[in-house]
Design an enzyme around this catalytic site. Structure first.
Site, PDB file in Angstrom:
ATOM      1  N   ASP B 202      36.592  54.696  -3.549  1.00  0.00           N
ATOM      2  CA  ASP B 202      36.749  53.576  -2.600  1.00  0.00           C
ATOM      3  C   ASP B 202      36.444  54.022  -1.164  1.00  0.00           C
ATOM      4  O   ASP B 202      37.053  54.946  -0.649  1.00  0.00           O
ATOM      5  CB  ASP B 202      38.218  53.113  -2.714  1.00  0.00           C
ATOM      6  CG  ASP B 202      38.572  51.940  -1.799  1.00  0.00           C
ATOM      7  OD1 ASP B 202      37.697  51.443  -1.067  1.00  0.00           O
ATOM      8  OD2 ASP B 202      39.750  51.520  -1.847  1.00  0.00           O
ATOM      9  N   SER B 239      47.352  35.484  -1.838  1.00  0.00           N
ATOM     10  CA  SER B 239      48.154  34.955  -2.938  1.00  0.00           C
ATOM     11  C   SER B 239      48.314  35.946  -4.071  1.00  0.00           C
ATOM     12  O   SER B 239      48.969  35.641  -5.064  1.00  0.00           O
ATOM     13  CB  SER B 239      47.538  33.661  -3.453  1.00  0.00           C
ATOM     14  OG  SER B 239      46.287  33.937  -4.034  1.00  0.00           O
ATOM     15  N   HIS B 241      49.181  39.214  -3.208  1.00  0.00           N
ATOM     16  CA  HIS B 241      49.838  40.367  -2.589  1.00  0.00           C
ATOM     17  C   HIS B 241      51.331  40.338  -2.918  1.00  0.00           C
ATOM     18  O   HIS B 241      52.176  40.013  -2.086  1.00  0.00           O
ATOM     19  CB  HIS B 241      49.604  40.369  -1.079  1.00  0.00           C
ATOM     20  CG  HIS B 241      49.726  41.745  -0.479  1.00  0.00           C
ATOM     21  ND1 HIS B 241      50.691  42.636  -0.873  1.00  0.00           N
ATOM     22  CD2 HIS B 241      48.997  42.377   0.468  1.00  0.00           C
ATOM     23  CE1 HIS B 241      50.558  43.766  -0.183  1.00  0.00           C
ATOM     24  NE2 HIS B 241      49.524  43.632   0.628  1.00  0.00           N
ATOM     25  N   SER B 372      46.787  47.853   5.569  1.00  0.00           N
ATOM     26  CA  SER B 372      45.654  47.763   4.643  1.00  0.00           C
ATOM     27  C   SER B 372      46.046  48.217   3.243  1.00  0.00           C
ATOM     28  O   SER B 372      47.046  48.908   3.055  1.00  0.00           O
ATOM     29  CB  SER B 372      44.512  48.622   5.176  1.00  0.00           C
ATOM     30  OG  SER B 372      43.478  48.702   4.223  1.00  0.00           O
ATOM     31  N   HIS B 374      43.815  49.995   1.471  1.00  0.00           N
ATOM     32  CA  HIS B 374      42.835  51.030   1.136  1.00  0.00           C
ATOM     33  C   HIS B 374      43.147  52.347   1.841  1.00  0.00           C
ATOM     34  O   HIS B 374      43.664  52.354   2.955  1.00  0.00           O
ATOM     35  CB  HIS B 374      41.432  50.558   1.535  1.00  0.00           C
ATOM     36  CG  HIS B 374      41.004  49.310   0.822  1.00  0.00           C
ATOM     37  ND1 HIS B 374      40.338  49.328  -0.377  1.00  0.00           N
ATOM     38  CD2 HIS B 374      41.196  48.001   1.127  1.00  0.00           C
ATOM     39  CE1 HIS B 374      40.110  48.084  -0.775  1.00  0.00           C
ATOM     40  NE2 HIS B 374      40.622  47.258   0.123  1.00  0.00           N
ATOM     41  N   HIS B 396      32.270  50.838  -3.082  1.00  0.00           N
ATOM     42  CA  HIS B 396      33.158  49.854  -2.478  1.00  0.00           C
ATOM     43  C   HIS B 396      33.131  49.941  -0.949  1.00  0.00           C
ATOM     44  O   HIS B 396      34.096  50.364  -0.312  1.00  0.00           O
ATOM     45  CB  HIS B 396      34.595  50.044  -2.981  1.00  0.00           C
ATOM     46  CG  HIS B 396      35.428  48.798  -2.842  1.00  0.00           C
ATOM     47  ND1 HIS B 396      35.900  48.358  -1.635  1.00  0.00           N
ATOM     48  CD2 HIS B 396      35.853  47.911  -3.764  1.00  0.00           C
ATOM     49  CE1 HIS B 396      36.592  47.247  -1.833  1.00  0.00           C
ATOM     50  NE2 HIS B 396      36.575  46.943  -3.099  1.00  0.00           N
TER      51      HIS B 396
END
Lengths: 558, 558
Positions: B202, B239, B241, B372, B374, B396
């Site tokens: 990622d 929606s 999370h 975040s 990530h 990604h």
């Protein structure tokens, strides 16, 4: 939410009326009118750049309707600084009356005059400087130095028999500005002691906590990046940001590189700034772009436009290999600029394009190569405390910025009833230290598109949005007037809907039979037949494709 | 920059071929195919959301062309987690072959099954959990827990006779995750010691220095904001999370408030998450939205969708007073979400609308209400050092993210020749620890618009962009076939160009005379006459208006 519009009362003699015409609820098209005893003063006259829901629009002007029947009463236009959102609409105002006097600093007027030249207008102008006072009809003006992301910005104190207004224009309070020209807090203090009845103050960064960093903090970063660069360096920034360009020139000179300006507005504005002494060009640093190509790669810095990802500007064209300078591995590109909301995708596309070509891209996201030109919350608190104004009207911001600024004012002790949250067209009357909202005008957006001004309406933009999202299907049928029989067509053409018009073969017989049925029931009116076609095609496309293109039917009688 | 496309060689037995079909050069439509010995494994199958230059498009799919003739060879689709950019294209893949097995965690499969139900597809699926191993044809899979902004995310190690690949999916390394489920660095260490030949990792936050803050740091902020709120509270977030919503539920409960879910996807996903035990609903906290209205204002929190300013979602509708809940003075709205590039203007319009209604709007810009999902640069360095992979393929991300990730890999000692910068369609062959780019497929964008898939082309989008910027002018003329004489028209209609079709009276005689001249010189071909009309109108509009609307002429013979 629609603004509730109501007419202000007739203006009494001896009362000052203040109407922000643009810049409240938006960042752009700043313009305020001041009226007392039959005379009007205007401060700033800028443009707004369109957002994605205003497609195809080139510029948005303030709505001149409050002054368009009063042009003869205007005593002058004060321009606080040379940014487009403060001067860009001047040519359109002067088209209405070309001898309205313009008042501003040397750089501001030089920039506005260059712009007016393109519109073939030669203005009446008066250059002023900080500390200077001028009388224009019933308005006594005093100009106060402020610093911003362009040199030579001025605040203006406007004294009338009804009271005194201080309008900051755009400003920040860099305490170590490159040119040593501070926002003049001594003058703020003196004006405050005499009494400011209405303070109109820049709200852009009112919701940013703390203080805007020093412009001079960028120089060492630029120096370091340029020092480490092994091949060509391209720096992109705003073409009016003289101090940013100054730091690029200095960093280039310190590293034995020469600088070539790229982009029409960069070349023009830096020419003006250098001629007037605002840009100090180190000896033997500037080089013409055409000669720059002969220098070794590690001896050149290109200073260019396009930092907002504008598709036709130099930087985008470089990223698309559509410019004589083709970036490649080892080159360094610095975006020494902000990222204006709405431009993110365009800017990131440019960054990705340059990265893909092998360039090392330095930007606000990965290095400290930009600071704002506007006062943050901490600076605004200083202003309120030094000025102690009786009333506050936050200007220059979207609504949330105005609210944030009003909250700062209240935190310094200004009563809530004396902080005015206005919108474009809010009418504020001032007398004896009391400022009151007395009306709300209905002001609109005036769109410039091509050579037309105000001809494109919101209805046109709505059509464009539908066309842009869905395309259109046009259906032409020629019928015999007497019988309603289809003699030519249906001819169906579509754009933005599907590649192949053959998809419409399915609906053509449906149209013919719907028209036949209508004719049988005696419908002959072409408008009614048009509706029959619209309904038939609309139903078909919605059922078959779940899409809603614009349907443009035309029934012609032959 | 166009990718230079070249065919890969035929795949040798015993070599593993890896082709990222989507997700490289874009954030979205993640999909990778792995092929060895005639069998294909797919990891993820997501959608991309369109940008402003792709108007009217609903979704963008990966280009399935590399697999569309090989559907029978697919042994399964591993779904790393339940976000749209990883699962959203599954229905479109299963339309091609509906019995392709889906492999994923409990929550991931529950979300994909709910989606498939809307498409009336019932999939073959296998639920797996971290630590589990599965054999799918020549692929030995091991699933590894990772944490992300949705629970139950998995990385997958894919072992074949040619070597082992570790694909992280989306992940970060929150060291105090809400559910205690860490990214399993012990498993990473063990896999690294056995040897990872290719690490697909990622890149979303590879250009963000440092570490992503803890998700649990948001809870106290939410708690404080809710505690200070005097009237209603609305929280908007993604929606899916679950952990963000968990913290809202906990903060509401701690402050004696109940929570109502708003928005179709929020209600659906949180129902699934609660049923499966991922969302721990405190006792007596949830309340149906319809009953919530009867509670006192200071006893309710609405948990809604619309944090990206989506015009049809709950939050935008509230800001436009187009929802049963009308925000007002004293209400608090929290956008506990990121600001995805491209959405800024839409989000700020919502914030301004809510502010204007009197609500106090708390968002990422003025409070720490988002982190975040990530891994940032600091976390990625840990991964590289623990895994020590032989080869790295950053995935990604947009191109600049992939480059930033590759640089991190190199900083930990991975040689430059072993870090592969790919794009969608890059063909990587792996054998004996050597990974090599052997081809580049030409993959396109597949647009979903209404019920059509792949029918809208880039040419259609170009037409839409022109129509959306400039509108169109259609001109219809009926001519007598024998003489070329105009018998009906010109009928001129325009949309998005000007309000009043009367502006065209000026050009009609020009068209008639241009056609007469063409007829005189013997031109009869309707296509040629069409070009005459196009040129006449094009010249006129460009000279008179400096605009370039689409010109759609039609000459009909009667």
């Amino acid at each position: 939410m629609p603004v509730s519009v109501y007419e202000p009362p007739a203006l009494e003699p001896g009362t000052l009326r203040v109407i922000p015409i643009g810049g409240l609820g938006e960042i752009g098209r700043n313009m305020t009118m001041f009226e007392i005893d039959g005379k009007i003063l205007i401060v700033d006259c800028g443009v707004l750049f369109p957002e994605e829901h205003q497609p195809g629009v080139d510029l948005i002007l303030p709505d001149f309707s409050p002054i368009k029947d009063r042009l003869g009463d205007i005593v002058g236009v004060v321009l606080t600084h040379g940014h487009e959102d403060h001067i860009g609409a001047v040519p359109y105002l002067l088209r209405l009356r070309n001898d309205i006097p313009l008042i501003g600093s040397g750089l501001t007027l030089a920039l506005v005059e260059a712009k007016l030249k393109e519109h073939r207008i030669k203005p009446y102008s008066l250059t002023v400087t900080e500390g200077q006072t001028e009388k224009l009809g019933p308005f006594d003006l005093e100009f106060v130095a402020v610093n911003h992301s362009i040199p030579d910005a001025l605040a203006v104190a406007i004294s009338t028999s009804a009271g005194t207004v201080l309008a900051t224009g755009d400003f920040k309070m860099d305490q170590l500005p490159l040119d040593g020209r501070l926002t003049d807090l001594r003058a703020f203090a003196r004006l405050g002691e005499k009494g400011i009845d209405l303070f109109m103050v820049d709200s852009t960064n009112a919701d940013v906590p703390g203080f805007t960093p020093l412009e001079s903090s960028i120089g060492p970063v630029l120096d370091q990046v340029i020092q480490k660069a092994t091949r060509r360096v391209v720096v992109a920034s705003f073409s009016s940001h003289v101090h940013r360009v100054q730091q690029v020139l200095d960093a280039a000179a310190a590293n034995g590189r020469r600088v070539a300006f790229l982009g029409r507005s960069m070349v023009r504005n830096m020419g003006i700034a250098a001629d007037l002494g605002y840009l100090k060009v180190p000896k033997d640093v500037l080089i013409d772009y055409k000669k720059a190509k002969d220098l070794p790669d590690d001896r050149i810095v290109y200073m260019s436009t396009g930092s907002q990802g504008e598709p036709m500007a130099v930087l985008s064209r470089m990223a698309n290999l559509d410019h004589a300078i083709e970036p490649g591995p080892g080159d360094t590109v610095i975006l020494a600029s902000s990222l204006i909301p709405g431009n993110e995708n365009a800017v990131y596309r440019v960054i990705d394009g340059l990265t893909k070509l092998g360039a090392n891209v330095v930007h606000k996201g990965n290095a400290k190569v930009h600071v704002s030109g506007h006062a943050a919350a901490g600076e605004l608190l200083y202003c309120y405390n030094i000025l102690k104004p009786k009333n506050v009207l936050p200007v220059h911001g979207e609504y949330r910025h105005l609210v944030a600024n009003a909250k700062l004012a209240m935190q310094t002790g200004i009563p809530e009833e004396n902080t005015i949250l206005g919108e474009d067209g809010t009418v504020v009357d001032l007398k004896d230290g009391v400022a009151k909202v007395v009306g709300q005008l209905d002001l609109g957006f005036v769109y410039v598109d091509g050579s037309t001004v105000g001809e494109i309406t919101d209805a046109d933009l709505k059509d464009r949005r539908i066309l842009g999202e869905e395309g259109f299907i046009s259906i032409i049928v020629v019928v015999e007037a007497a019988t309603g029989k289809v003699v030519v067509g249906p001819e169906i053409h579509a754009r933005g809907f599907a590649e192949d018009d053959a998809v419409f073969n399915e609906v053509k017989p449906k149209i013919v039979s719907a028209l036949a049925e209508a004719a049988k029931s005696g419908t002959r009116d072409p408008h009614a037949l048009t509706q029959v076609v619209r309904r038939t095609v609309g139903r078909w496309v919605n059922t078959s494709y779940r899409r809603r293109p614009m349907i443009v039917p035309l029934v012609i009688e032959a």
